[in-house]
Design a protein around this motif. Structure first.
Motif, mmCIF file in Angstrom:
data_model
loop_
_atom_site.group_PDB
_atom_site.id
_atom_site.type_symbol
_atom_site.label_atom_id
_atom_site.label_comp_id
_atom_site.label_asym_id
_atom_site.label_seq_id
_atom_site.Cartn_x
_atom_site.Cartn_y
_atom_site.Cartn_z
ATOM 1 N N ASP A 1 -10.278 4.036 -1.955
ATOM 2 C CA ASP A 1 -9.429 3.321 -2.911
ATOM 3 C C ASP A 1 -10.127 2.038 -3.354
ATOM 4 O OD1 ASP A 1 -7.351 2.497 -4.455
ATOM 5 O OD2 ASP A 1 -6.030 1.930 -2.794
ATOM 6 N N TYR B 1 -8.581 5.674 3.273
ATOM 7 C CA TYR B 1 -7.441 6.304 3.931
ATOM 8 C C TYR B 1 -7.805 7.755 4.209
ATOM 9 C CZ TYR B 1 -5.090 2.330 1.692
ATOM 10 O OH TYR B 1 -4.740 1.077 1.260
ATOM 11 N N ILE C 1 -9.744 9.313 1.194
ATOM 12 C CA ILE C 1 -9.395 8.635 -0.053
ATOM 13 C C ILE C 1 -10.069 7.279 -0.079
ATOM 14 C CG2 ILE C 1 -7.515 7.872 -1.540
ATOM 15 C CD1 ILE C 1 -5.681 9.763 0.106
ATOM 16 N N ALA D 1 -10.756 11.052 -3.954
ATOM 17 C CA ALA D 1 -10.387 11.747 -2.721
ATOM 18 C C ALA D 1 -11.346 12.909 -2.496
ATOM 19 C CB ALA D 1 -8.953 12.257 -2.798
ATOM 20 N N GLU E 1 0.830 -1.196 0.000
ATOM 21 C CA GLU E 1 0.000 0.000 0.000
ATOM 22 C C GLU E 1 0.869 1.252 0.000
ATOM 23 O OE1 GLU E 1 -2.813 -0.073 3.164
ATOM 24 O OE2 GLU E 1 -3.320 -2.178 2.871
ATOM 25 N N ARG E 2 0.285 2.330 -0.465
ATOM 26 C CA ARG E 2 0.991 3.604 -0.486
ATOM 27 C C ARG E 2 1.189 4.130 0.930
ATOM 28 N NH1 ARG E 2 -2.883 4.221 -4.699
ATOM 29 N NH2 ARG E 2 -1.969 4.487 -6.762
ATOM 30 N N GLU F 1 3.398 9.091 -0.200
ATOM 31 C CA GLU F 1 3.055 8.674 -1.563
ATOM 32 C C GLU F 1 1.636 9.105 -1.916
ATOM 33 O OE1 GLU F 1 5.836 4.653 -2.034
ATOM 34 O OE2 GLU F 1 3.770 4.504 -1.292
ATOM 35 N N TRP F 2 0.726 9.037 -0.962
ATOM 36 C CA TRP F 2 -0.615 9.555 -1.216
ATOM 37 C C TRP F 2 -0.563 11.062 -1.429
ATOM 38 C CZ3 TRP F 2 -4.422 7.265 -3.191
ATOM 39 C CH2 TRP F 2 -4.763 5.953 -2.869
ATOM 40 N N TRP G 1 -9.359 5.574 -7.537
ATOM 41 C CA TRP G 1 -9.723 6.098 -6.223
ATOM 42 C C TRP G 1 -10.338 7.479 -6.375
ATOM 43 C CZ3 TRP G 1 -7.156 10.666 -5.571
ATOM 44 C CH2 TRP G 1 -5.927 10.820 -6.197
ATOM 45 N N ASN H 1 -7.040 4.045 8.272
ATOM 46 C CA ASN H 1 -6.482 3.102 7.312
ATOM 47 C C ASN H 1 -7.172 1.779 7.567
ATOM 48 O OD1 ASN H 1 -5.041 1.430 5.645
ATOM 49 N ND2 ASN H 1 -3.039 1.861 6.553
ATOM 50 N N GLU I 1 0.339 11.619 -4.954
ATOM 51 C CA GLU I 1 -0.804 11.302 -5.814
ATOM 52 C C GLU I 1 -1.821 12.449 -5.816
ATOM 53 O OE1 GLU I 1 -1.654 8.677 -7.703
ATOM 54 O OE2 GLU I 1 0.133 7.462 -7.366
#
Length: 563
Positions: free
Chosen positions: A258, A265, A256, A191, A5-6, A10-11, A189, A277, A14
């Motif tokens: 996903d 998330y 988020i 957000a 997972e990110r 990293e999110w 995904w 999470n 994105e």
């Protein structure tokens, strides 16, 4: 292939990339201007010219958002046939209880102004359903997570314990991955940006890792985000900021959803830990969002709106109006008078509003016809013609004729055939947009019903009709409604009857049916009394003849059979 997972950072990357994707393809730099023009507070409104962005949008949205939508359901399997009546009655009750029409009306305005309308579907809590907080240990299907330990509210939306909810959200607060196609279902995904008071977030049991969470936004920051959606939002921009002031009491969260992992998330700008999470319980029927657009798009999820295409016409009309105003002022009747010929008193008499005044002047032997010259007003019709052409071109953007926009046609008579052809062509363009609204309703109730089937654990009661057309009350739980169904929505502009009309209608039905020997007199009297809704009318009949109108009888609630 991604094996893990990110991370939070990293999110963040994105989200930055998705923000650039929306800014570039969604023409976000024009969003504040389009909104201010629609609200008539744009600087161009000072010219007092026609606001076609407002008038055209209001006419289009009025035709699309009809007052009385209704949901119809058809069973796709044998075991679902017995559940259709209950589910149809339930959905139409929720249609009114959740104020779905009002939310669609707001989302349609967003689609008209900014190209995309969004509706978010949730259950129980505005910020996520957590069965671990169920007071009945997961068997109740509801929580009280919208309150803190002291019983004070920390959520202020329309969510209620154990009930689904529908909320229109701004496209400013939605991000999808770069390269997402025309349909939201193709997004990996979604957000959703949420701004909450930092103390409410800390008190919310659904979040974790809130010990070091600090406020990073003030109320002015919130407004600035919507006024400048192209301000270059960066994930790391809040980490290196100086000491936070007491005014920064809000925190920017990103929820988020996903599809790849089936998780939700929650990250906060500048915060290094996940606040949530976990498994996304709202993804029982795909992403818990419904999105639609009125403008055709080839491949990009974001794109220009109807209001964007009207912007050039709005600017042109403002320019025409300014020129017309200046020309009108210049063409006012004026005089050239030989210097020294008229005294100030003579000039005042010249501008007098009295009819037929005479002015005594000392011409000194000069010919007054040569001493005074007059400018006659000469207004051109060219600006009016240009304005009409511009407005006609603007109406073509949304497919309206002058009559359909609410004005009389002034270019001569039209035959019935010509009027029918124009109306049919315009209806086709409106039907395309209304089909977009209809399919969004269907998608919305597919999600709502999936949440009901999954999380309604305690028995509920719904009024419906049996196979004989008589009212009955059915008791059920969510799993009793599981099945395969086809959804459709019907729109009607019929208004609800006012009390006077209902009373007249009831009297007509009573008079017509009173002579029919097959009609049950008690039920007929009950119908009249309930429709009239007047104690004076109910007192006309003796208590023993009022039938079930005043009977104190508990309705029978047969359990619904699954399958």
């Amino acid at each position: 292939m991604r094996k893990k997972e990110r991370t939070v950072d990293e999110w963040g990357s994105e989200l930055e990339e998705a923000m650039d994707y929306r800014v570039n393809y969604g023409l976000c730099d024009l969003w504040p201007e389009l909104e201010s023009i629609f609200q008539n507070v744009h600087p161009s409104a000072a010219t007092a010219g026609p606001n076609i962005v407002l008038s055209t949008g209001d006419a289009m949205l009025s035709s699309l958002n009809v007052p009385n939508p209704a949901i119809d359901i058809i069973a796709r399997s044998v075991d679902a046939v017995s559940k259709v009546n209950v589910l149809r009655s339930l959905d139409n009750s929720l249609l009114r209880a959740l104020r779905v029409r009002e939310e669609f009306e707001q989302a349609s305005l967003h689609a008209y102004l900014w190209g995309r309308g969004f509706l978010k579907v949730g259950y129980d809590s505005e910020f996520g359903y957590n069965p671990g907080l169920d007071p009945m240990r997961g068997l109740g299907g509801f929580t009280f997570s919208m309150f803190d330990k002291r019983g004070q509210r920390i959520e202020f939306g329309k969510a209620k314990p154990g009930m689904p909810w529908v909320k229109c959200v701004l496209p400013h607060d939605i991000l999808v991955p770069k390269g997402t196609g025309r349909d939201l279902s193709s997004a990996e995904w979604v957000a959703h940006r949420v701004v909450r008071n930092v103390m409410d977030v800390r008190a919310d049991k659904k979040y974790s890792n809130t010990m070091n969470l600090k406020g990073n936004m003030s109320s002015e920051d919130m407004l600035a985000f919507y006024e400048k959606p192209t301000s270059g939002w960066k994930w790391e921009q809040l980490i290196s900021r100086p000491a936070l002031s007491s005014e920064e009491q809000f925190v920017e969260l990103w929820e988020i959803h996903d599809q790849r992992t089936g998780k939700i998330y929650v990250v906060a700008s500048g915060h290094k830990s996940f606040l949530r999470n976990e498994v996304d319980l709202m993804q029982v029927h795909g992403l818990p969002f419904v999105s639609f657009s009125f403008t055709p798009s080839t491949r990009s999820f974001w794109g220009p709106s109807d209001a964007f295409y009207l912007l050039w016409a709005q600017n042109e009309l403002a320019d025409i109006h300014i020129q017309s105003s200046k020309h009108r002022r210049i063409s006012i009747m004026k005089f050239l008078v030989e210097k020294g010929l008229l005294t100030q008193e003579n000039k005042n008499d010249l501008m007098s509003s009295e009819i037929g005044p005479y002015i005594e002047v000392n011409s000194g032997g000069r010919d007054l016809r040569n001493a005074v010259a007059t400018f006659q007003p000469q207004q051109s019709s060219q600006t009016y013609q240009e304005a009409e052409v511009t407005r006609r071109n603007a109406r073509e953007v949304v497919g309206y004729s002058r009559n359909q926009i609410g004005e009389y046609e002034q270019t001569g008579r039209r035959t019935a055939t010509e009027a029918g052809i124009v109306s049919q062509a315009s209806s086709l363009r409106m039907d395309r947009r209304q089909a977009v609204i209809g399919s969004s309703y269907e998608r919305l109730f597919e999600i709502i019903n999936s949440l009901i089937v999954s999380y309604w654990k305690t028995p509920r009661i719904q009024q419906t009709l049996n196979k004989d057309g008589q009212e009955q009350y059915v008791q059920f739980v969510g799993s009793d409604l599981r099945g395969e169904f086809d959804y459709s929505v019907h729109f009607t502009v019929e208004k609800r009857l006012d009390p006077q009309t209902r009373a007249q209608r009831a009297m007509s039905i009573y008079s017509a049916f009173a002579q029919d020997p097959s009609v049950d007199p008690a039920r007929l009297r009950q119908f009249l009394i309930s429709e009239m809704d007047d104690p004076a009318v109910s007192n006309i009949f003796p208590p023993e003849l009022r039938g079930a109108a005043n009977a104190n009888v508990q309705p029978q609630v047969p359990p619904m059979q699954a399958g």
